[in-house]
Design a protein around this motif. Structure first.
Motif, short mmCIF file in Angstrom:
data_model
loop_
_atom_site.label_atom_id
_atom_site.label_comp_id
_atom_site.label_asym_id
_atom_site.label_seq_id
_atom_site.Cartn_x
_atom_site.Cartn_y
_atom_site.Cartn_z
N SER A 1 -1.51 11.28 -32.09
CA SER A 1 -2.85 10.70 -32.01
C SER A 1 -2.94 9.47 -31.12
CB SER A 1 -3.35 10.34 -33.41
OG SER A 1 -2.51 9.36 -34.00
N GLY A 2 -1.83 9.01 -30.60
CA GLY A 2 -1.81 7.78 -29.82
C GLY A 2 -2.13 7.97 -28.35
N ASP A 3 -1.78 6.97 -27.57
CA ASP A 3 -2.05 6.99 -26.13
C ASP A 3 -1.23 8.08 -25.44
OD1 ASP A 3 -3.43 5.08 -23.97
OD2 ASP A 3 -1.50 5.76 -23.17
N ARG A 4 -1.78 8.59 -24.34
CA ARG A 4 -1.14 9.72 -23.65
C ARG A 4 0.15 9.33 -22.93
NH1 ARG A 4 -4.22 14.18 -23.97
NH2 ARG A 4 -6.40 13.86 -24.58
N VAL A 5 0.47 8.04 -22.86
CA VAL A 5 1.74 7.62 -22.29
C VAL A 5 2.89 7.87 -23.25
CG1 VAL A 5 1.76 5.22 -23.11
CG2 VAL A 5 2.82 5.79 -20.92
N ILE A 6 2.58 8.11 -24.53
CA ILE A 6 3.61 8.31 -25.56
C ILE A 6 4.06 9.77 -25.58
CG2 ILE A 6 4.13 8.13 -28.02
CD1 ILE A 6 3.64 5.45 -26.59
N ASN A 7 5.35 9.98 -25.35
CA ASN A 7 5.90 11.33 -25.29
C ASN A 7 6.79 11.69 -26.48
OD1 ASN A 7 4.86 12.02 -22.62
ND2 ASN A 7 6.29 10.48 -21.84
N HIS A 8 7.10 10.72 -27.31
CA HIS A 8 7.98 10.96 -28.45
C HIS A 8 7.56 10.07 -29.61
CE1 HIS A 8 10.93 12.99 -25.81
NE2 HIS A 8 10.71 12.00 -24.97
N TYR A 9 8.03 10.42 -30.81
CA TYR A 9 7.92 9.50 -31.93
C TYR A 9 8.97 8.40 -31.77
CZ TYR A 9 4.43 11.70 -34.85
OH TYR A 9 3.23 12.17 -35.35
N PHE A 10 8.58 7.18 -32.09
CA PHE A 10 9.45 6.01 -32.01
C PHE A 10 10.01 5.80 -30.61
CE2 PHE A 10 9.57 7.24 -36.52
CZ PHE A 10 9.13 6.05 -37.09
N GLU A 11 9.10 5.67 -29.66
CA GLU A 11 9.53 5.29 -28.32
C GLU A 11 10.17 3.90 -28.39
OE1 GLU A 11 9.49 7.21 -25.82
OE2 GLU A 11 7.60 8.26 -25.49
N ALA A 12 11.17 3.70 -27.53
CA ALA A 12 11.81 2.39 -27.44
C ALA A 12 11.79 1.96 -25.98
CB ALA A 12 13.25 2.45 -27.95
#
Length: 299
Positions: free
Chosen positions: A42-53
């Protein structure tokens, strides 16, 4: 790195109380709450995985800094918020209207004046270090007993793909529990314990390094004395304390309608629960063997 608006990141392990803390902070005047902009679904489209670091090939520190600037400006490009388990009318509604993240952004944009953004996001747990070290704002860590978190994962039948998450975290320099590859990560309790240990191992060390910028809020302290705990938090964050906040706290912690069950329902944010038992129902939920598993990974 200063922004036009104050940003307060509320994070911690999933099921640790970040939603409640974010909601209470959002009672301050001229604050807007943004719900999980780093959530994969549900987040921003830049996020490709859970728990980005921040600091990996797929999600650079610059990517995170840019996302934070857009959060401050309320200029996010959010996903639909449709989850794999959403079916029928619910799935169609989310495609048309959006999930909770979109709803929070829409509400924020409707506000006439926003001085502070409350960024509620347990999925941003491993981005807190970059957030603090780049001086984006202040952070609040929601801390909850590992046994209570594990019991919550068990009743919700939750689990994250740690075999995908942990290697990425290690590439970004985050320490993960020794021997996790030999653990049964498909087990909800083990999954919760490993994630708890990794998140708080990173966040609590950050809090020690930056006590002026990072505040740890223990769920036990909130349950014992919500008024004083939140008054101290508002003061540190320079948020105005109002009658609205005090009324909200009374509704949460003294309303008899929440004192209905020692063990919460199967919903993620059940309102019909005994708040005073929130950190204790694990004793009725976890077996002795599961308690030993949690202890193994978190002590």
């Amino acid at each position: 790195m200063k922004h036009d608006r104050q940003i307060i990141l509320v994070s911690g392990c999933p099921r640790s109380g970040t939603t409640t803390i974010g909601d209470v902070l959002n009672t301050a005047p001229k604050t807007a709450a943004i719900y999980e902009p780093m959530n994969f679904h549900s987040g921003d489209r830049v996020i490709n995985h859970y728990f980005e670091a921040p600091g990996t090939a797929e999600f650079s520190k610059q990517d995170f800094d840019d996302l934070t600037r857009r959060i401050a400006k309320l200029e996010l490009n959010l996903k639909s918020g449709v989850w794999p388990e959403d079916k029928g009318v619910r799935r169609i509604a989310k495609y048309l209207v959006g999930g909770r993240s979109r709803a929070s952004l829409r509400k924020a944009k409707w506000m006439r004046k926003v001085d502070a953004v409350i960024w509620k996001d347990p999925i941003a747990a491993f981005s807190m270090r970059q957030f603090i070290e780049q001086n984006h704002g202040q952070a609040v860590i929601s801390y909850r007993s590992p046994y209570a978190v594990a019991a919550s994962f068990k009743r919700m039948k939750w689990g994250f793909k740690l075999n995908d998450i942990f290697p990425r975290l290690e590439k970004a320099g985050v320490k993960t529990p020794d021997g996790w590859r030999n653990a049964d990560i498909s087990d909800h309790v083990t999954n919760a314990a490993l994630l708890w240990a990794t998140i708080y191992g990173d966040q609590l060390s950050l809090a020690q390094e930056h006590p002026d910028k990072v505040t740890v809020i223990d769920l036990d302290d909130i349950i014992r004395n919500p008024l004083v705990t939140y008054q101290n938090l508002f003061k540190k964050l320079s948020l105005p304390w109002t009658d609205r906040t005090q009324k909200h706290l009374r509704q949460i912690y003294t309303d008899k309608s929440v004192h209905q069950s020692d063990v919460p329902s199967g919903h993620a944010h059940s309102k019909k629960r005994d708040v005073s038992q929130a950190n204790q129902y694990w004793r009725k939920t976890l077996t002795e063997e599961e308690i030993a598993v949690v202890k193994q990974w978190t002590t």
